[in-house]
Design an enzyme around this catalytic site. Structure first.
Site, mmCIF file in Angstrom:
data_model
loop_
_atom_site.group_PDB
_atom_site.id
_atom_site.type_symbol
_atom_site.label_atom_id
_atom_site.label_comp_id
_atom_site.label_asym_id
_atom_site.label_seq_id
_atom_site.Cartn_x
_atom_site.Cartn_y
_atom_site.Cartn_z
ATOM 1 N N CYS A 49 121.493 15.168 -59.784
ATOM 2 C CA CYS A 49 120.449 14.252 -60.276
ATOM 3 C C CYS A 49 120.487 14.325 -61.797
ATOM 4 C CB CYS A 49 119.084 14.585 -59.691
ATOM 5 S SG CYS A 49 118.565 16.281 -59.911
ATOM 6 N N ALA A 105 118.058 23.214 -49.863
ATOM 7 C CA ALA A 105 116.591 23.250 -49.931
ATOM 8 C C ALA A 105 116.039 22.198 -50.902
ATOM 9 C CB ALA A 105 116.143 24.635 -50.387
ATOM 10 N N PRO A 106 114.893 21.597 -50.572
ATOM 11 C CA PRO A 106 114.025 21.840 -49.414
ATOM 12 C C PRO A 106 114.432 21.084 -48.148
ATOM 13 C CG PRO A 106 112.980 20.255 -50.871
ATOM 14 C CD PRO A 106 114.278 20.656 -51.530
ATOM 15 N N GLY A 107 115.627 20.541 -48.138
ATOM 16 C CA GLY A 107 116.128 19.980 -46.884
ATOM 17 C C GLY A 107 116.020 18.472 -46.749
ATOM 18 N N ASP A 144 125.144 19.143 -53.113
ATOM 19 C CA ASP A 144 124.046 18.650 -53.971
ATOM 20 C C ASP A 144 123.681 19.789 -54.918
ATOM 21 O OD1 ASP A 144 121.962 17.179 -54.963
ATOM 22 O OD2 ASP A 144 120.637 17.488 -53.252
HETATM 23 C C1 LIG Z 1 119.333 19.817 -56.102
HETATM 24 S S1 LIG Z 1 118.636 21.099 -55.187
HETATM 25 C C2 LIG Z 1 119.033 20.614 -53.537
HETATM 26 C C3 LIG Z 1 118.143 19.538 -52.963
HETATM 27 C C4 LIG Z 1 118.403 19.314 -51.488
HETATM 28 N N1 LIG Z 1 119.794 18.970 -51.225
HETATM 29 C C5 LIG Z 1 117.522 18.223 -50.907
HETATM 30 O O1 LIG Z 1 117.942 17.092 -50.793
HETATM 31 O O2 LIG Z 1 116.373 18.539 -50.549
HETATM 32 C C6 LIG Z 1 119.776 22.387 -55.482
HETATM 33 C C7 LIG Z 1 119.552 23.612 -54.621
HETATM 34 O O3 LIG Z 1 120.647 24.488 -54.853
HETATM 35 C C8 LIG Z 1 120.194 25.802 -54.614
HETATM 36 N N2 LIG Z 1 121.221 26.716 -55.178
HETATM 37 C C9 LIG Z 1 121.405 27.116 -56.443
HETATM 38 N N3 LIG Z 1 122.474 27.925 -56.543
HETATM 39 C C10 LIG Z 1 122.989 28.027 -55.291
HETATM 40 C C11 LIG Z 1 124.092 28.728 -54.738
HETATM 41 N N4 LIG Z 1 124.889 29.489 -55.490
HETATM 42 N N5 LIG Z 1 124.320 28.606 -53.402
HETATM 43 C C12 LIG Z 1 123.513 27.850 -52.615
HETATM 44 N N6 LIG Z 1 122.443 27.184 -53.102
HETATM 45 C C13 LIG Z 1 122.191 27.264 -54.415
HETATM 46 C C14 LIG Z 1 118.840 25.828 -55.259
HETATM 47 O O4 LIG Z 1 118.035 26.863 -54.742
HETATM 48 C C15 LIG Z 1 118.302 24.417 -54.914
HETATM 49 O O5 LIG Z 1 117.498 24.484 -53.772
#
Ligand SMILES: C[S@@+](CC[C@H](N)C(=O)[O-])C[C@H]1O[C@@H](n2cnc3c(N)ncnc32)[C@H](O)[C@@H]1O
Length: 438
Positions: free
Chosen positions: A387, A262-264, A334
């Site tokens: 990041c 998320a947010p994708g 990510d």
């Molecule tokens: C860096 S953001 C991802 C950004 C996304 N890849 C993008 O490019 O739009 C990290 C994400 O990891 C999710 N997250 C945190 N802990 C997690 C877990 N245990 N399993 C899956 N997702 C997780 C968070 O809700 C957040 O949306």
């Protein structure tokens, strides 16, 4: 919430709006949460006032280290009223950025103070600000000699960067205090770069290419002014983030997991680079249901939904709850991190984070990585992304992972073991490492 001054005091209104946001952040809430609360209030700022409030709040938080230092020099004892303190911080910021209007700014701050704490601090606000104007040369020289005030980051953060990047830490800190670029990602499934560039020109926007599908606008604009955004012809995504889809080396028909999606943004980019008929089997997973819903919204806007694309809420650290047992050919990891590479977009984060947060993120990253590695096919590849700029979350994390997994090997990126992007005029700070399973 503060009450509002009359229409004849626009700066006073902006100072009060910023005061509310800053007070929320100083009390421990994120700026995003504070903005969401303000939007729900009885009289949310709109139009130019909203823009002025946001500008003041972001700018004051970027330079909070200096403002806080200056205020400490100007006050005999710390101010207990948090709103008055925030009003002074926002006004000091405005005095530094618009010195030519100094006396008008002080007058507006005093007007704003009459709307706080029954006006009891009007005299104090006037006195402190006029004292600053009298002593500013001496005070700013002192600020320059004080690291937290000069670099406008917490002391522990500066120490970490010095240790991790001894040749780049000052440039990193300087870049982290700038306004971030606004970059668009062209949806190559729907429009070519040439046609999109023509749309930008027709809309009066100038931009230059900073990646395969990345256009950095010369001047950021509100999203409503971006041609084709609503129709799904483009997205807003930093050029550094746009490297992920290229590095993962995805091929038609492969099974791909985006474990923290998320947010994708990166998942959508993966899909946009291949024709729909290529039939990429993508599972976009995120632990946060509200954020997972935004993946679906983005896929719908961009025209990327298909039978092969699934969005699920789930904990990447617990594959038993979401995995069908069929190995993935590619995994995008990510992971959640300190986001130290993108603080210019979230200037509240550097003041809200604690050094202990790094260990918390490292533990979460380990839990996720070790779990999803089990779901990767032999010969499959996993791209590790943060990041962050802290090597404990980056290089050291990957080295430890390889130490724990005898079946993991690194693949070079641009002839290097990994890529650490520092924040820059054209992109944010990101880390990439590519691993293959034997
Ligand atoms: C860096 S953001 C991802 C950004 C996304 N890849 C993008 O490019 O739009 C990290 C994400 O990891 C999710 N997250 C945190 N802990 C997690 C877990 N245990 N399993 C899956 N997702 C997780 C968070 O809700 C957040 O949306």
């Amino acid at each position: 919430m503060t009450d509002q001054p009359s229409r004849s005091a626009p700066l006073a209104a902006a100072l009060l709006g910023a005061t509310d946001l800053l007070a929320a952040v100083i009390s421990g809430r994120t700026l995003d949460a504070a903005l969401a609360e303000t939007a729900l209030s009885a009289t949310p700022p709109t139009g130019p006032l909203r823009a002025a409030v946001m500008d003041l709040a972001y700018s004051t938080l970027r330079s909070f280290g200096r403002g806080d230092f200056l205020l400490a020099q100007l006050m005999a004892k710390p101010l207990t009223d948090i709103h008055v303190r925030c009003l002074l911080l926002a006004t000091l910021n405005r005095l530094e950025t618009r010195p030519e209007h100094a006396y008008a700014i002080v007058d507006q701050a005093v007007t704003a103070a009459s709307h706080l704490a029954a006006g009891n601090f009007k005299g104090l606000v006037n006195g402190v600000l006029r004292n600053f104007l009298r002593r500013q040369d001496e005070l700013l020289a002192r600020a320059k000699a004080t690291p937290v005030a000069h670099y406008q980051h917490p002391a522990w953060w500066i120490t970490r960067l010095k240790k991790d990047h001894p040749h780049h830490w000052q440039a990193i800190l300087a870049a982290s205090n700038t306004h971030p670029p606004m970059t668009l990602r062209v949806n190559l499934r729907r429009i070519t770069n040439a046609d999109f560039s023509a749309l930008l020109t027709a809309a009066g926007l100038t931009a230059h290419a900073v990646g395969e599908a990345a256009w950095r606008l010369d001047k950021p604009v509100p999203i409503e002014q971006i041609p084709g955004f609503r129709e799904g012809l483009c997205s807003v995504q930093d050029a550094g983030a746009q490297r992920a889809a290229l590095l993962l080396d995805v091929h038609p028909g492969q099974r791909v997991l985006d474990a923290c999606a998320a947010p994708g943004g990166k998942a959508a980019h993966l899909l946009e680079r291949l024709p729909e008929a290529a039939g990429l089997h993508l599972l976009a997973l995120d632990a946060d249901p509200a954020r997972a819903a935004r993946i679906t919204e983005n896929f719908v806007r961009l025209g990327l939904r298909s039978n092969h694309v699934r969005v699920r809420t789930g904990d990447a650290g617990l594959p038993a709850t979401w995995w069908d047992g069929q190995p993935f050919d590619r995994i995008l990891a990510d992971v959640p991190c300190t986001a130290s590479g993108v603080v210019r977009r979230h200037p509240d984060a550097k003041w809200l984070r604690r050094v202990s947060d790094i260990d918390r993120f490292i533990a979460t990253q380990i839990r996720i990585l070790d779990a999803i590695w089990r779901t990767l096919a032999s010969g499959g590849k996993m791209l590790y992304v943060t990041c962050s700029l802290f090597s404990a979350e980056n290089e050291a994390q990957v080295a430890a992972f390889i130490g724990r997994h005898a079946d993991a090997q690194r693949l070079a990126i641009d002839d290097a073991p990994s890529v650490q992007l520092f924040p820059h005029a054209d992109h944010d700070g990101f880390f990439y490492a590519l691993l293959q399973k034997n």
